[in-house]
Motif scaffolding. Structure first.
Motif, mmCIF file in Angstrom:
data_model
loop_
_atom_site.group_PDB
_atom_site.id
_atom_site.type_symbol
_atom_site.label_atom_id
_atom_site.label_comp_id
_atom_site.label_asym_id
_atom_site.label_seq_id
_atom_site.Cartn_x
_atom_site.Cartn_y
_atom_site.Cartn_z
ATOM 1 N N ARG A 42 -35.114 13.216 37.078
ATOM 2 C CA ARG A 42 -34.723 13.410 35.680
ATOM 3 C C ARG A 42 -35.605 12.612 34.726
ATOM 4 O O ARG A 42 -35.253 12.424 33.556
ATOM 5 C CB ARG A 42 -33.259 12.997 35.493
ATOM 6 C CG ARG A 42 -32.280 13.830 36.288
ATOM 7 C CD ARG A 42 -32.229 15.254 35.813
ATOM 8 N NE ARG A 42 -31.799 15.354 34.422
ATOM 9 C CZ ARG A 42 -31.734 16.501 33.747
ATOM 10 N NH1 ARG A 42 -32.101 17.637 34.321
ATOM 11 N NH2 ARG A 42 -31.322 16.512 32.489
ATOM 12 N N GLY A 43 -36.765 12.176 35.182
ATOM 13 C CA GLY A 43 -37.620 11.332 34.360
ATOM 14 C C GLY A 43 -38.288 12.024 33.196
ATOM 15 O O GLY A 43 -38.881 11.365 32.338
ATOM 16 N N ALA A 44 -38.214 13.370 33.129
ATOM 17 C CA ALA A 44 -38.798 14.102 32.009
ATOM 18 C C ALA A 44 -37.714 14.762 31.163
ATOM 19 O O ALA A 44 -38.001 15.658 30.363
ATOM 20 C CB ALA A 44 -39.774 15.163 32.518
ATOM 21 N N SER A 45 -36.478 14.308 31.311
ATOM 22 C CA SER A 45 -35.352 14.912 30.608
ATOM 23 C C SER A 45 -35.412 14.673 29.102
ATOM 24 O O SER A 45 -35.869 13.623 28.640
ATOM 25 C CB SER A 45 -34.039 14.344 31.155
ATOM 26 O OG SER A 45 -32.938 14.730 30.366
ATOM 27 N N ASN A 46 -34.915 15.661 28.349
ATOM 28 C CA ASN A 46 -34.655 15.431 26.921
ATOM 29 C C ASN A 46 -33.219 15.819 26.603
ATOM 30 O O ASN A 46 -32.908 16.227 25.481
ATOM 31 C CB ASN A 46 -35.655 16.176 26.034
ATOM 32 C CG ASN A 46 -35.583 17.689 26.210
ATOM 33 O OD1 ASN A 46 -34.850 18.193 27.046
ATOM 34 N ND2 ASN A 46 -36.361 18.404 25.410
ATOM 35 N N ASN A 54 -35.208 8.660 30.649
ATOM 36 C CA ASN A 54 -36.414 8.851 29.836
ATOM 37 C C ASN A 54 -36.075 8.537 28.384
ATOM 38 O O ASN A 54 -35.997 9.440 27.537
ATOM 39 C CB ASN A 54 -36.932 10.298 29.974
ATOM 40 C CG ASN A 54 -38.125 10.579 29.089
ATOM 41 O OD1 ASN A 54 -38.901 9.682 28.762
ATOM 42 N ND2 ASN A 54 -38.286 11.842 28.694
ATOM 43 N N PRO A 55 -35.852 7.272 28.048
ATOM 44 C CA PRO A 55 -35.323 6.939 26.717
ATOM 45 C C PRO A 55 -36.200 7.386 25.562
ATOM 46 O O PRO A 55 -35.687 7.696 24.486
ATOM 47 C CB PRO A 55 -35.175 5.417 26.768
ATOM 48 C CG PRO A 55 -36.063 4.964 27.889
ATOM 49 C CD PRO A 55 -36.048 6.074 28.882
ATOM 50 N N THR A 296 -44.108 18.202 30.019
ATOM 51 C CA THR A 296 -43.634 16.901 29.563
ATOM 52 C C THR A 296 -44.143 15.823 30.511
ATOM 53 O O THR A 296 -43.960 15.924 31.727
ATOM 54 C CB THR A 296 -42.098 16.840 29.522
ATOM 55 O OG1 THR A 296 -41.597 17.798 28.602
ATOM 56 C CG2 THR A 296 -41.616 15.456 29.106
ATOM 57 N N LEU A 297 -44.788 14.805 29.951
ATOM 58 C CA LEU A 297 -45.216 13.632 30.711
ATOM 59 C C LEU A 297 -44.481 12.429 30.139
ATOM 60 O O LEU A 297 -44.499 12.207 28.927
ATOM 61 C CB LEU A 297 -46.725 13.426 30.600
ATOM 62 C CG LEU A 297 -47.613 14.578 31.085
ATOM 63 C CD1 LEU A 297 -49.078 14.253 30.832
ATOM 64 C CD2 LEU A 297 -47.373 14.859 32.572
ATOM 65 N N ALA A 298 -43.819 11.667 31.000
ATOM 66 C CA ALA A 298 -42.995 10.561 30.516
ATOM 67 C C ALA A 298 -43.120 9.355 31.426
ATOM 68 O O ALA A 298 -43.418 9.484 32.624
ATOM 69 C CB ALA A 298 -41.527 10.990 30.420
ATOM 70 N N ALA A 299 -42.895 8.186 30.836
ATOM 71 C CA ALA A 299 -42.928 6.946 31.606
ATOM 72 C C ALA A 299 -41.960 5.943 30.998
ATOM 73 O O ALA A 299 -41.724 5.938 29.782
ATOM 74 C CB ALA A 299 -44.342 6.369 31.644
ATOM 75 N N LYS A 300 -41.417 5.114 31.862
ATOM 76 C CA LYS A 300 -40.546 4.015 31.424
ATOM 77 C C LYS A 300 -40.880 2.788 32.258
ATOM 78 O O LYS A 300 -41.140 2.890 33.464
ATOM 79 C CB LYS A 300 -39.069 4.384 31.625
ATOM 80 C CG LYS A 300 -38.105 3.267 31.210
ATOM 81 C CD LYS A 300 -36.638 3.662 31.434
ATOM 82 C CE LYS A 300 -36.254 3.647 32.902
ATOM 83 N NZ LYS A 300 -34.784 3.648 33.090
ATOM 84 N N TYR A 301 -40.881 1.629 31.622
ATOM 85 C CA TYR A 301 -41.145 0.380 32.330
ATOM 86 C C TYR A 301 -40.031 -0.616 32.002
ATOM 87 O O TYR A 301 -39.769 -0.893 30.825
ATOM 88 C CB TYR A 301 -42.497 -0.208 31.950
ATOM 89 C CG TYR A 301 -42.866 -1.439 32.755
ATOM 90 C CD1 TYR A 301 -43.355 -1.314 34.057
ATOM 91 C CD2 TYR A 301 -42.707 -2.719 32.230
ATOM 92 C CE1 TYR A 301 -43.685 -2.435 34.811
ATOM 93 C CE2 TYR A 301 -43.036 -3.845 32.972
ATOM 94 C CZ TYR A 301 -43.521 -3.695 34.260
ATOM 95 O OH TYR A 301 -43.841 -4.807 35.005
ATOM 96 N N TYR A 350 -41.346 3.852 36.123
ATOM 97 C CA TYR A 350 -40.955 5.235 36.353
ATOM 98 C C TYR A 350 -41.973 6.135 35.650
ATOM 99 O O TYR A 350 -42.235 5.954 34.452
ATOM 100 C CB TYR A 350 -39.578 5.539 35.760
ATOM 101 C CG TYR A 350 -38.443 4.628 36.180
ATOM 102 C CD1 TYR A 350 -37.505 5.041 37.120
ATOM 103 C CD2 TYR A 350 -38.286 3.372 35.597
ATOM 104 C CE1 TYR A 350 -36.440 4.222 37.475
ATOM 105 C CE2 TYR A 350 -37.229 2.546 35.948
ATOM 106 C CZ TYR A 350 -36.305 2.973 36.889
ATOM 107 O OH TYR A 350 -35.259 2.157 37.238
ATOM 108 N N VAL A 351 -42.536 7.106 36.362
ATOM 109 C CA VAL A 351 -43.418 8.096 35.735
ATOM 110 C C VAL A 351 -42.980 9.474 36.210
ATOM 111 O O VAL A 351 -42.583 9.659 37.361
ATOM 112 C CB VAL A 351 -44.905 7.854 36.065
ATOM 113 C CG1 VAL A 351 -45.401 6.571 35.428
ATOM 114 C CG2 VAL A 351 -45.132 7.816 37.571
#
Length: 496
Positions: A42-46, A54-55, A296-301, A350-351
């Motif tokens: 779910r890391g590319a969720s909106n 994916n805040p 969609t490309l997303a990342a969280k640290y 997270y990517v």
């Protein structure tokens, strides 16, 4: 014998460190929304679950105003260990001195709550959930962590005591006490929760890019309770009492206290622990999200969380043959009331990449997580024995059948970088893969119900040691660790 107490206290401080409702690293629960339970990646969720997964994507939510989500999960897990140890007085069907220790863990209600308010290019969000731990675990038959060193310790200590008291040998008729001459009654249980409260904000820089900045406060709450009581068998007790009746009064008076201590419940060994632990730490979080057509490309640290837990100890007891020693006291000190121990949450990256193959119909995501466990401080620097941090690979697909029904499924593979020195009977892990599936029902323009189920398949971990528990006083032994995990969840999203 002081090693026995050390084992007991280390168990108390590290008991059930591995999360119960686990989908994530060694100390994280990443399954915070039912969308994750049914799709995994779910890391590319909106959608509303992006508040956690994916805040930065909350800035691209398709609803202006307030959205809330309540999720309830139930998790059930087994954590078993089959131990082979030469001093065991029992054997398995193959004739080996082995015993299976069963651990049952349950978290019948694991809630999480999401909120996001979007207005134009801005989105403010909040999240509350059990981000680590999340259950209670009990070992009704005890643990080899206690049985093996207690057996070896009783043999050594009783041999010394009997050799120093010749009349005692004539009373009980043996040179040393072996496991078939006594019983060990053990039980360990504990609970651990890490509650997380996250706040943050996302901003849509342009139609392609957004960023997020926030933080999560983590509060640790745990309780660990257990005992080990080794009691001499009734046959030897009856023999000793009969022999005592023949002693002269002066000898009877001299040996009566020793015999009384030996024959009492837990007279050979008595260990007891009852402690509460608490602590808190802050996790800074940053995230980015990039969109281009259907991609969609997303990342969280998440930065490392410095978390120390403090003991509130009610019971801490250790006696052998009715006496305590300075060695026991020294072994107890790190786990006494008021003492702090490290329990850091590691930094996590997270990517994810998601693609919408059919607009508003069919989409899929692949994702990677890295948990930097080797640089998160644990008790006794346990993290240094890991071969590497945790690597996770996830994939999921979701299909909107129509405007009402959605179905999805997903996969996750977890590699912890485990080693023999990292594994303990109270806190062991096994590499695994998980499968999840479920669906959603849009009951109205405002409300959506999510239902999901996932189970985890673990790979058994076998450990063989030349000196069991790395204790030079113990002979060789082995452990086979195994686990199972099943999680069911239901939740509702509501747009105001």
């Amino acid at each position: 014998m002081n090693k026995i107490v050390t084992f007991m206290m280390v168990a108390g401080a590290t008991l059930f460190m591995v999360p119960t409702a686990q989908a994530g690293g060694l100390l994280h629960n990443t399954n915070q929304h039912i969308d994750f339970v049914r799709m995994m990646a779910r890391g590319a969720s909106n959608e509303i679950d992006a508040v956690y997964t994916n805040p930065a994507g909350t800035a691209f939510l398709n609803h202006e105003g307030l959205t809330l989500s309540l999720n309830i999960q139930s998790a059930y897990q087994t954590r078993d260990c089959v131990t082979t140890f030469p001093l065991f007085a029992y054997t398995n069907a193959d004739g080996n001195p082995s015993r299976k220790y069963d651990g049952d863990a349950a978290a019948p209600v694991l809630p999480s709550l999401y909120a996001v308010y979007k207005r134009g290019k801005w989105a403010g969000s909040a999240f509350f959930g059990v981000t680590g731990g999340g259950g209670k675990c009990s070992f009704g038959k005890g643990l080899p962590l206690f049985d093996a060193p207690v057996m070896a310790g009783i043999y050594s200590k009783s041999a010394q005591t009997i050799a120093a008291m010749p009349v005692l040998k004539s009373l009980i008729g043996v040179d040393a006490l072996t496991p078939d001459m006594y019983t060990i009654n053990t039980s360990m249980r504990g609970r651990q929760y890490i509650y997380g409260m996250q706040l943050g904000g996302a901003y849509q820089v342009n139609k392609h890019f957004s960023g997020f900045l926030g933080a999560r406060v983590n509060y640790f709450s745990g309780n660990y309770r257990g005992h080990v009581d080794a009691t001499i068998g009734s046959a030897i007790v009856d023999k000793a009492r009969a022999a005592m009746a023949t002693l002269p009064p002066e000898q009877l008076a001299a040996y009566a206290p020793t015999i009384a201590a030996l024959t009492a419940e837990g007279g050979l060994t008595h260990l007891a622990l009852d402690t509460d632990q608490s602590g808190w730490g802050l996790t800074p979080i940053v995230g980015v999200d990039f969109k281009w057509k259907g991609l969609t490309l997303a990342a969280k640290y998440e930065f490392k969380t410095n978390l120390h837990i403090e003991n509130d100890t009610k019971t801490l007891e250790a006696t052998s043959l009715g006496t305590t020693s300075e060695e026991f006291t020294a072994a107890m000190l790190p786990y006494s009331d008021g003492v702090n121990t490290p329990n850091d949450l590691p930094a996590v990256l997270y990517v994810a990449a998601g693609y919408e193959f059919i607009p508003n119909k069919l989409r899929a995501t692949v994702e990677y997580h890295f948990f930097d466990d080797k640089h998160a401080e644990m008790i006794n620097d346990k993290q240094k024995s890991l071969k590497h941090g945790t690597h996770e690979v996830l994939a999921g697909i979701e299909w909107d059948i129509n405007r009402i029904f959605t179905v999805s499924c997903g996969f996750q593979n977890t590699d912890y970088g485990l080693s023999d020195d990292f594994q303990t009977h109270t806190a062991f892990s096994c590499d695994s893969y998980s499968l999840g599936f479920g669906g959603a029902i849009n009951v109205s323009r405002h409300a959506r119900i999510n239902i999901g189920y996932f189970w985890t398949n673990y790979r058994d971990y076998k450990r063989v040691q030349e000196h069991y528990l790395n204790n030079a006083a113990l002979p060789a032994g082995s452990d086979v660790f195994s686990r199972s995990n099943k999680v069911f969840g239901i939740g509702v999203d509501y747009k105001f």
